[in-house]
Design an enzyme around this catalytic site. Sequence first.
Site, PDB file in Angstrom:
ATOM      1  CG  ASP A 149      46.256  38.614  32.518  1.00  0.00           C
ATOM      2  OD1 ASP A 149      47.327  38.483  31.905  1.00  0.00           O
ATOM      3  OD2 ASP A 149      46.161  39.289  33.564  1.00  0.00           O
ATOM      4  CE  LYS A 154      49.003  40.910  33.042  1.00  0.00           C
ATOM      5  NZ  LYS A 154      48.221  40.828  34.226  1.00  0.00           N
ATOM      6  CB  CYS A 157      44.850  42.711  33.683  1.00  0.00           C
ATOM      7  SG  CYS A 157      45.134  41.994  35.310  1.00  0.00           S
TER       8      CYS A 157
HETATM    9  N1  TIU Z   1      43.702  39.823  34.607  1.00  0.00           N
HETATM   10  C1  TIU Z   1      43.026  40.521  35.516  1.00  0.00           C
HETATM   11  O1  TIU Z   1      42.279  41.431  35.206  1.00  0.00           O
HETATM   12  N2  TIU Z   1      43.165  40.100  36.835  1.00  0.00           N
HETATM   13  C2  TIU Z   1      42.221  40.289  37.794  1.00  0.00           C
HETATM   14  O2  TIU Z   1      42.426  39.939  38.947  1.00  0.00           O
HETATM   15  N3  TIU Z   1      41.041  40.832  37.398  1.00  0.00           N
HETATM   16  C3  TIU Z   1      39.910  41.003  38.129  1.00  0.00           C
HETATM   17  O3  TIU Z   1      38.992  41.634  37.611  1.00  0.00           O
HETATM   18  N4  TIU Z   1      39.823  40.497  39.341  1.00  0.00           N
END
Ligand code: TIU
Length: 221
Positions: A24, A129, A162
């Site tokens: 991400d 995802k 994530c």
């Molecule tokens: N990629 C991921 O970690 N998505 C989130 O929403 N992370 C947060 O820390 N909010």
Amino acid sequence: MKTITAEPYAFEFSPAETALVIIDMQRDFLEPGGFGAMLGNDVSLLRSTIEPNKKLLEAARKHGLLVVHTREGHNASLLDLPLSKKVRGKGQKTIGDAGPMGRILVRGEEGQDIIPELYPIAGEHIIDKPGKGAFYATDLEHILRQRGIKYLIVTGVTTEVCVNTTVREANDRGFECLVVADATGSYFPEFQRVGLEMIKAQGGIFGWVAQSAQVLEGLQS
Ligand code: TIU
């Protein structure tokens, strides 16, 4: 087999059975003016992970590791977005709404895409995802098993959300995971520290932790 100096002990892996999984690294989480910043987070804490990720990606390409990039995001219809996820936090803007870089966390929108510094090249996999974990409702497990992958070098953001969720999912599926400390980031320094501690505690309950320099050294050895 190659060896990476890591905690709680050395990580042994064969490059042909190893994937670099970058979680991400999306514009909405890392760029000023994106969704993460809109939620009041300091994106500079995540941006320090860009350089280590660039070096790891370059090394993975050079050594022929399978490269997987993930992106959190939803179908434009939002039919894959649980109401619980949409309304949690009671933010003024939420997933699917018009944001600074297109509809927030919707597939195909600018903000949902990977930052230019780490943009995938041909032959690399992009996993879109809907959840925090990269195995939930995606093809990731099939791709890894078809390629005979046993070892995952995991980087990206955020460490406690994530990255941790994905590593736990991978661990339960029998993959050996090494998380790269300086190539993972959190908006919360305390969660960065504890998020990594939790992985390597109890003899490596979820896996291993190393610095990117140690990973690069192990790949070159
Ligand atoms: N990629 C991921 O970690 N998505 C989130 O929403 N992370 C947060 O820390 N909010």
